[in-house]
Scaffold this motif. Structure first.
Motif, short mmCIF file in Angstrom:
data_model
loop_
_atom_site.label_atom_id
_atom_site.label_comp_id
_atom_site.label_asym_id
_atom_site.label_seq_id
_atom_site.Cartn_x
_atom_site.Cartn_y
_atom_site.Cartn_z
N UNK A 164 1.53 -27.20 30.83
CA UNK A 164 2.44 -28.37 30.85
C UNK A 164 1.96 -29.52 29.98
N UNK A 165 0.64 -29.74 29.84
CA UNK A 165 0.17 -30.89 29.09
C UNK A 165 0.34 -30.71 27.58
N UNK A 166 0.80 -29.55 27.14
CA UNK A 166 1.05 -29.35 25.72
C UNK A 166 2.53 -29.55 25.37
N UNK A 167 3.38 -29.74 26.39
CA UNK A 167 4.80 -29.96 26.15
C UNK A 167 5.05 -31.41 25.74
N UNK A 168 6.15 -31.68 24.99
CA UNK A 168 6.46 -33.06 24.56
C UNK A 168 6.67 -33.97 25.76
N UNK A 169 6.26 -35.22 25.63
CA UNK A 169 6.48 -36.20 26.68
C UNK A 169 7.95 -36.61 26.72
N UNK A 177 9.06 -32.47 33.40
CA UNK A 177 9.14 -31.70 34.63
C UNK A 177 8.70 -30.27 34.35
N UNK A 178 7.70 -29.77 35.07
CA UNK A 178 7.24 -28.40 34.79
C UNK A 178 8.33 -27.39 35.12
N UNK A 179 8.35 -26.34 34.35
CA UNK A 179 9.31 -25.27 34.61
C UNK A 179 8.88 -24.48 35.84
#
Length: 776
Positions: A220-225, A279-281
């Motif tokens: 999750x921390x690699x996904x765009x904010x 929001x995490x998938x």
């Protein structure tokens, strides 16, 4: 044989009948019986390969459906691996190894409905996979055949676990007349039960809820904010800190550190910050969620009951046998209910390994299923020779005063004044202070580092010697000990390494430490891969010592140590921590001490302080100054020349009453050298049968000796092949054997280089110093 005086090996049929009887005891929940029988089967079949093949054919194929007990299959295959490893089948009997590997592949990995299929037991799968890997390395089985033992393989789905209400209905703790029903089985699976917390949870915690059929999602921390949330968070910050603390990098850093958020942000700002994270998938949530221990415990409990445990069959005997056995130690016999629980846990682990991804997140340790050993599920090393039985007669002629060696797996060696160093002269208590203050008769590495045994020259790779004067233990009698370590260094660096070591004591334990293997079978060492290059750089603690007296502290007082026992411990090196880490630790410590709520003014001040810190550009990566360098600026490196094996006697292995341990040369020395180890001890031989490595241990009235020796001529030749030199280091203490904190002791340290031309040890000056502990 002892009674009749016969020295002949028993006929093959006698060995087969004895082995069959022992194999049936593998089904017992009594670990003492089961574990000793496992070692006995290995020992019995070392000279009967056809009997071993026949046992596998009988129990894994012909009669497998009649056995219906994975306990038997698991230990039989493990015993087969022990026989193959101890007889060095890879080199001595490759055809036998290939034959057994194919039998295991056909029986353990083909028919998923078979009673001996790997999917029923993680330990059975682990033992079978070890045999297949051994055969694959020698070319006995192909890549395609070996792949059949890899995860994932054919295996039933994980399935569901019943809820608590269903368990209460199916397996009530008590009956209508308050008689105990399922209580003895269910007692292991309550929320606070030891089995749930110390066995189930550690085993399943590495697995996630994400099925292997679903690709692993990105972290999750690699996904765009979330852009809109970032804007709102930015607007909530004072204008002076926005550019620094509202950047993507700063926001991600704050999201990972909840304590820092509380120090610099108010509650509303923390909520806006949390909204910045996408929001995490569903897949990300499943991948980050560890298998719940409560769910797993219900699964294992239901599995144990479905295997056949009932109050009518086992309740009474388990209640009787379980009385007074509430201890948490693993070294004990077990109830039938615990046997069924272990079987359920091992089946659950195998199902998870074949159907679930390993857990994502900050506590992730594995990306793929690492095997039962890495999860600390293996409970006995079948490659160890049997240890003496507790009822065996003692054989020690002169045992050490504080060491009982009757039950040791590896017997002590008789002292012959060749391999063992002479005992030190230890004073009476009235001369203890004088003895500590004296520098006479201190150990000398030039003599300690080499031995002449049977007219051959040997070099000490590792040694631990401890001697103490007679008297009541820990009441102040004199004690002297020393440790010898060794390191490999590259030819081009050996002069710089020796120069660096010449003025520095080894007492700080800052030199690279040898690998200490656990949950690894002795028969597998050395591991195929080279020693890792982790922590092989010489540190630079500036722990130099003088001749007799300690240096002065800044206030003019003596340098002291806060050590509680034998040797002073090395101080924490703050150069390992960055300024920000030190700031965090100090603030956390301050917060724990004061326990006062932060005001808005405090948070605002902390916010500006953090922005000032993060606004400074990060320095370019540099090699830390605390590491030693050669004159050309390259780091000095040293590789431990030995490694250590140990197997605990306090765990689940009840075939041993005392721990087993050996030191052996490092992988760099052994790999490709063509040596093979004597399966009964720590000695290594060349292909021509010449003994070149000896692991020796002995006791004397004053103490114990553990030594690892290597023939100097073989070592010199091996070092030339590797283009390396060997450096020896010795450190130790003279001290009072006492628990009193108010004491004085002497440290000593010395290094030496083995010179290839003369074969002698060029030792540096002995560094020694008196140290004092004034108490706490």
């Amino acid at each position: 044989m002892t009674v009749t005086g016969s020295t002949q090996e028993p006929p093959e049929e006698v060995a087969r009948l004895a082995a069959v009887a022992l194999v049936w005891t593998f089904t017992s929940p009594n670990r003492f019986l089961r574990d000793r029988a496992t070692k006995a089967v290995v020992q019995l079949l070392l000279g009967y390969p056809d009997v071993l093949v026949g046992l596998l054919d009988q129990f894994l194929d012909q009669d497998a459906a009649l056995v219906d007990d994975p306990y038997l299959f698991e230990r039989l295959v493990l015993a087969a691996y022990g026989v193959l490893a101890r007889t060095n089948a890879s080199r001595a009997q490759p055809e036998l190894l290939a034959r057994i590997a194919r039998r295991v592949l056909d029986s353990v990995y083909d028919n998923v409905a078979g009673a001996a299929h790997a999917s029923r037991n993680a330990l059975l799968c682990d033992a079978a996979a070890r045999i297949v890997r051994m055969a694959h390395r020698t070319g006995g089985v192909s890549d395609e055949e070996a792949a059949r033992s890899h995860h994932p393989h054919a295996c039933p789905e994980v399935g569901e676990a019943p809820d608590e209400n269903s368990l209460d209905a199916r397996y009530p703790i008590r009956g209508k007349a308050s008689e105990r029903l399922w209580a003895s089985l269910r007692s292991s699976f309550s929320g606070l039960a030891d089995f749930t917390n110390y066995e189930v949870r550690p085993a399943v915690d590495h697995f996630s809820d994400l099925p292997l059929t679903t690709p692993r999602p990105p972290q999750p921390d690699s996904a765009p904010l979330v852009h809109e949330a970032v804007v709102l968070f930015r607007d909530s910050l004072p204008e002076a800190v926005r550019d620094v603390l509202a950047s993507d990098e700063s926001i991600r850093a704050l999201l990972k550190n909840s304590w820092r958020q509380q120090q610099v942000l108010n509650e509303g700002q923390q909520q806006l910050l949390a909204a910045c994270a996408p929001e995490p998938t569903r897949e990300q949530l499943l991948a980050a969620a560890a298998v719940d221990k409560e769910w797993a415990s219900r699964w294992v409990l239901d599995n144990a009951a479905r295997r056949g445990w009932t109050p009518e069959r086992f309740g009474a005997i388990d209640d009787i046998y379980g009385q007074g056995r509430g201890g948490r130690e693993g070294h004990k016999a077990e109830r039938f209910g615990k046997k069924y629980s272990w079987l359920g846990l091992h089946e659950l682990v195998e199902r998870l390994a074949n159907h679930r991804h390993m857990k994502n997140g900050p506590t992730r340790q594995f990306t793929h299923y690492p095997g039962a050993a890495a999860l600390y599920l293996t409970d006995i090393d079948p490659t160890l020779p049997p240890a003496p039985h507790p009822l065996s007669e003692p054989v020690d002629a002169v045992p050490a005063p504080d060491a009982d060696t009757r039950h040791d797996t590896f017997r002590p060696t008789v002292l012959d004044s060749q391999w063992n160093p002479p005992a030190p002269s230890l004073p009476e208590r009235d001369r203890l202070e004088e003895w500590i203050g004296s520098t006479e008769e201190l150990p000398d590495l030039a003599q300690l580092g080499s031995r002449t045994v049977d007219e051959a020259a040997w070099v000490v790779l590792n040694e631990y010697v401890s001697d103490h004067a007679a008297g009541k233990d820990w009441t102040g009698q004199a004690e002297q000990w020393h440790i010898v370590h060794s390191w490999l260094v590259e030819d081009a660096q050996h002069e710089h390494v020796m120069e660096f070591l010449s003025s520095r004591s080894l007492m700080g334990r800052w030199m690279p430490e040898p690998p200490a293997w656990q949950a690894v079978y002795l028969g597998e060492l050395p591991l195929l891969q080279h020693d890792t290059d982790d922590d092989i750089t010489l540190s630079h603690p500036d722990y130099a010592i003088g001749d007799t007296e300690p240096p002065a502290a800044p206030n003019g007082g003596p340098v002291t140590s806060s050590a509680d026992s034998g040797s002073p411990t090395a101080a924490v090196d703050p150069s390992n921590l960055g300024d920000e880490e030190i700031f965090d630790l100090l603030e956390q410590f301050k917060g724990r001490r004061t326990k006062t709520a932060l005001t808005e003014e405090d948070r605002l001040a902390n916010l500006h302080k953090l922005a000032a810190q993060w606004s400074e550009p990060l320095p370019a990566p540099v090699f830390p100054d605390r590491f030693a360098r050669s004159t050309d600026g390259s780091p000095l490196r040293a590789y431990p020349a030995f490694q250590e094996y140990s197997w605990s006697s306090s765990g689940h292995d009840c075939s041993m009453e005392a721990p087993a341990g050996l030191a052996l040369p490092c992988t760099r020395l052994l790999h490709g050298a063509g040596l093979h180890r004597d399966p009964d001890n720590g000695n290594w031989h060349t292909s021509e049968g010449q003994l070149v490595v000896r692991a020796l241990r002995g006791t004397r009235p004053t103490g114990t000796i553990n030594t690892l020796l290597v023939r100097r001529d073989w070592l010199t030749q091996r070092l030339e092949q590797l283009q390396m030199r060997i450096v020896l280091g010795m450190f130790g203490e003279r001290q009072p054997r006492s628990s009193d904190h108010l004491r004085t002791w002497r440290e000593y340290s010395q290094t030496a280089l083995l010179t290839p031309d003369t074969g002698r040890l060029a030792a540096s000056r002995l560094l020694t110093q008196v140290r004092r502990n004034p108490g706490r």
